[in-house]
Motif scaffolding. Structure first.
Motif, PDB file in Angstrom:
ATOM      1  N   ALA A  21      17.529 -18.704 -19.901  1.00 29.33           N
ATOM      2  CA  ALA A  21      17.299 -19.748 -18.903  1.00 29.33           C
ATOM      3  C   ALA A  21      16.548 -19.182 -17.705  1.00 29.33           C
ATOM      4  O   ALA A  21      16.839 -18.081 -17.242  1.00 29.33           O
ATOM      5  CB  ALA A  21      18.626 -20.341 -18.440  1.00 29.33           C
ATOM      6  N   GLU A  22      15.595 -19.960 -17.228  1.00 27.01           N
ATOM      7  CA  GLU A  22      14.892 -19.624 -15.988  1.00 27.01           C
ATOM      8  C   GLU A  22      15.844 -19.882 -14.814  1.00 27.01           C
ATOM      9  O   GLU A  22      16.850 -20.579 -14.954  1.00 27.01           O
ATOM     10  CB  GLU A  22      13.640 -20.493 -15.841  1.00 27.01           C
ATOM     11  N   GLU A  23      15.510 -19.351 -13.655  1.00 15.72           N
ATOM     12  CA  GLU A  23      16.372 -19.487 -12.476  1.00 15.72           C
ATOM     13  C   GLU A  23      16.675 -20.949 -12.145  1.00 15.72           C
ATOM     14  O   GLU A  23      17.806 -21.303 -11.844  1.00 15.72           O
ATOM     15  CB  GLU A  23      15.730 -18.795 -11.268  1.00 15.72           C
ATOM     16  N   SER A  24      15.669 -21.812 -12.225  1.00 10.15           N
ATOM     17  CA  SER A  24      15.890 -23.232 -11.915  1.00 10.15           C
ATOM     18  C   SER A  24      16.843 -23.874 -12.924  1.00 10.15           C
ATOM     19  O   SER A  24      17.660 -24.723 -12.562  1.00 10.15           O
ATOM     20  CB  SER A  24      14.569 -23.996 -11.870  1.00 10.15           C
ATOM     21  N   GLN A  25      16.753 -23.464 -14.173  1.00 10.22           N
ATOM     22  CA  GLN A  25      17.659 -23.979 -15.195  1.00 10.22           C
ATOM     23  C   GLN A  25      19.080 -23.495 -14.953  1.00 10.22           C
ATOM     24  O   GLN A  25      20.041 -24.225 -15.170  1.00 10.22           O
ATOM     25  CB  GLN A  25      17.190 -23.554 -16.589  1.00 10.22           C
ATOM     26  N   ARG A  26      19.220 -22.261 -14.502  1.00  8.56           N
ATOM     27  CA  ARG A  26      20.542 -21.708 -14.187  1.00  8.56           C
ATOM     28  C   ARG A  26      21.183 -22.512 -13.063  1.00  8.56           C
ATOM     29  O   ARG A  26      22.361 -22.860 -13.127  1.00  8.56           O
ATOM     30  CB  ARG A  26      20.436 -20.246 -13.774  1.00  8.56           C
ATOM     31  N   GLU A  79      16.528 -11.613 -25.753  1.00 11.39           N
ATOM     32  CA  GLU A  79      15.998 -12.961 -25.962  1.00 11.39           C
ATOM     33  C   GLU A  79      15.533 -13.142 -27.396  1.00 11.39           C
ATOM     34  O   GLU A  79      15.833 -14.152 -28.029  1.00 11.39           O
ATOM     35  CB  GLU A  79      14.837 -13.212 -24.995  1.00 11.39           C
TER      36      GLU A  79
END
Length: 82
Positions: A21-26, A79
């Motif tokens: 997950a990218e930071e925004s998704q986290r 990943e």
């Protein structure tokens, strides 16, 4: 999973998820869990400061004895393995 994340075999009563997950998704994930009553276990986080960027433990009032651990992949190899 625990062996790879913590470097030793251990038996626990929790739920572990390894995620990409990218930071925004986290951030969205944490916000969504908070809306559903899950809270970050600050005590656990204080005891595991090196895990702060990689893992979070959540507790829910209905299931205090079963923590939810969310780990994020640390590198490209993890990943690809996932």
């Amino acid at each position: 999973m625990a062996l790879g994340a913590w470097g030793r075999i251990r038996s626990t009563k929790d739920i572990d998820f390894l995620m990409v997950a990218e930071e925004s998704q986290r951030t969205r994930l944490v916000n969504s869990l908070n809306e559903k009553g899950f809270k970050v276990d600050r005590n656990w986080l204080d005891q595991n400061p090196l895990a702060a960027d990689r893992a979070n433990r959540f507790l829910h009032p209905s299931f205090q004895s079963i923590p939810l651990d969310i780990l994020f992949v640390a590198d490209k190899q993890e990943e690809e393995t996932l």
